[in-house]
Design an enzyme around this catalytic site. Structure first.
Site, PDB file in Angstrom:
ATOM      1  N   ASP A   1      28.637  43.879  47.004  1.00 55.08           N
ATOM      2  CA  ASP A   1      28.434  43.664  45.562  1.00 55.08           C
ATOM      3  C   ASP A   1      27.882  44.906  44.875  1.00 55.08           C
ATOM      4  OD1 ASP A   1      29.319  41.063  45.656  1.00 55.08           O
ATOM      5  OD2 ASP A   1      27.401  40.142  45.168  1.00 55.08           O
ATOM      6  N   ASP A   2      28.002  44.918  43.555  1.00 56.70           N
ATOM      7  CA  ASP A   2      27.393  45.940  42.688  1.00 56.70           C
ATOM      8  C   ASP A   2      28.011  47.326  42.858  1.00 56.70           C
ATOM      9  OD1 ASP A   2      25.730  43.781  42.137  1.00 56.70           O
ATOM     10  OD2 ASP A   2      24.063  44.534  43.321  1.00 56.70           O
TER      11      ASP A   2
ATOM     12  N   HIS B   1      27.543  38.407  38.631  1.00 60.11           N
ATOM     13  CA  HIS B   1      26.319  39.130  38.971  1.00 60.11           C
ATOM     14  C   HIS B   1      25.139  38.180  38.751  1.00 60.11           C
ATOM     15  CE1 HIS B   1      23.704  42.522  39.558  1.00 60.11           C
ATOM     16  NE2 HIS B   1      23.328  42.626  38.298  1.00 60.11           N
TER      17      HIS B   1
END
Length: 308
Positions: free
Chosen positions: A13-14, A134
Site C-alpha cells: 500500500d501507499d 486508504h
C-alpha cells in the site's frame, strides 16, 4: 489443506507516498516478496511510482484517498466539505467524525473518487484493476455506496473488504488500535451487500491488520494465513468442483524505507508511521528467504488481481 491451491496477492500500500517508500516497494517486488501495489495518486511521488510500475511491470491498482493530504479534483481544492479549516482532508479519525455528523457531501466524495480514477489512468495509461481505500474509508457508511457506484461505472472489478479472521485473538494489538480495527470490521460486514449488489468482487480472505508494522514476523504471517485458510475451508461448502480447491488471499503490507521530512506525504508532509522504523521492519521481514520458501512448500502462488 495440502490439496488446496492458494493464490496470494501481497499488496504494498501507499505506493507514491514518497521516493523512499517507492524504492522500498520496488525492492520488495524485485525480491519476489510482494506481487501487487496500491497507488496513492495524491502522493508526492505518485508520478515517479507510476513510472517505476511501468519499468518493472508491477501490477498496480488505486489506493483511493479521502482522508490524508489534498484532493486531486481542482474544484474541491478550495471550497469543499472534504476539507478542514487548514484546507486539507480531515484525517483518518477526522473524516469519520465529519461523516458521522453528516458534514460530508457524498456528491463531492464521488467527484473526488472519479478524479482519482482519471488521474490514475493519466499516470499509468490504464484503469485500475482493483481499487481500495486508504485508511479503509471505502467501507464507511454512505461512502461505500458512492465507492461501489464509481467502481461499477469504470468497470473496476476488484476491491478489498478488510474482515480479518482471527483478529479478535490478537492480544498484542493495543486497545485503542483494536477499537479502530473492530470499527473497520463492523463497517466491512455492512459493506458486503452493497459491493455484492454492484457486482464487485474481492479475495476470499483478507489479512493485514494483525501483521502491521512492529507486529509483522514470518511466523505471524504464516499463522495468520494458516488460521484464515482453516477458518475459510471449515465454512465453505465442500463442492466436488475444481473451483473449491483454490482459495484467494490478499495480504496488505506497508514496506518502505522511512520517510525523511519534509519530503513525502500527500500534501502535508509524511506522517509518523511513514517515518518510523516499522516500515523498514516490514520490508526486511517480507524479503526473508524463509518466508519465500514457505510459500513454495505450501503451494502458495503469489499473483495480482488480474490473475484471479
Amino acid at each position: 489443506l495440502r490439496m488446496l491451491q492458494v493464490k496470494l496477492i501481497v499488496t504494498g500500500d501507499d505506493f507514491g507516498y514518497c521516493p523512499r517508500r517507492n524504492q522500498g516497494i520496488v525492492d520488495c517486488f524485485l525480491a519476489g516478496a510482494i506481487s501487487n501495489v496500491s497507488l496513492l495518486v495524491n502522493g508526492s511521488a505518485a508520478a515517479d511510482a507510476a513510472k517505476l510500475a511501468r519499468r518493472y511491470n508491477i501490477p498496480i491498482g488505486l489506493h483511493a484517498n479521502l482522508s490524508e493530504g489534498s484532493p486531486v479534483c481542482e474544484v474541491l481544492k478550495t471550497n469543499s466539505s472534504l476539507l478542514n479549516q487548514h484546507g486539507f482532508f480531515h484525517g483518518k479519525m477526522g473524516f469519520r467524525t465529519a461523516l458521522s455528523k453528516g458534514l460530508l457531501k457524498m456528491s463531492e466524495v464521488k467527484q473526488e473518487l472519479k478524479a482519482q480514477v482519471e488521474l490514475f489512468h493519466d499516470l499509468t495509461g490504464h484503469l485500475p484493476p482493483h481499487m481500495d481505500g486508504h485508511q479503509h474509508v471505502h467501507v464507511l457508511p454512505e461512502v461505500r455506496h458512492v465507492f461501489a457506484e464509481v467502481l461499477e461505472e469504470y468497470g473496476i472489478k476488484y476491491t478489498r473488504v478488510p474482515i480479518e479472521p482471527g483478529l479478535h485473538n490478537c492480544e498484542w494489538i493495543p486497545p485503542s488500535l483494536m477499537d479502530f480495527y473492530l470499527g473497520v470490521e463492523e463497517d466491512s460486514f455492512n459493506t458486503v451487500d452493497v459491493f455484492t449488489r454492484h457486482g464487485i468482487r474481492w479475495p476470499d480472505i483478507y489479512i493485514g491488520l494483525s501483521t502491521m508494522g512492529r507486529n509483522m514476523s514470518v511466523s505471524n504471517i504464516w499463522s495468520a494465513i494458516d488460521a484464515a485458510i482453516l477458518d475459510f475451508t471449515s465454512k465453505a461448502p465442500t463442492a466436488p468442483t475444481p473451483r473449491s480447491r483454490t482459495v484467494t488471499i490478499e495480504l496488505m503490507v506497508h514496506p518502505g524505507y522511512p520517510s525523511v521530512p519534509p519530503v513525502g506525504g500527500c500534501g502535508e508532509g509524511p506522517d509518523d508511521f511513514s517515518q518510523s522504523w516499522e516500515r523498514l521492519h516490514e520490508l526486511q521481514t517480507l524479503i526473508k528467504p524463509e518466508l519465500q520458501s514457505h510459500y513454495k512448500t505450501r503451494n502458495v502462488q503469489l499473483c495480482s488481481f488480474k490473475d484471479l
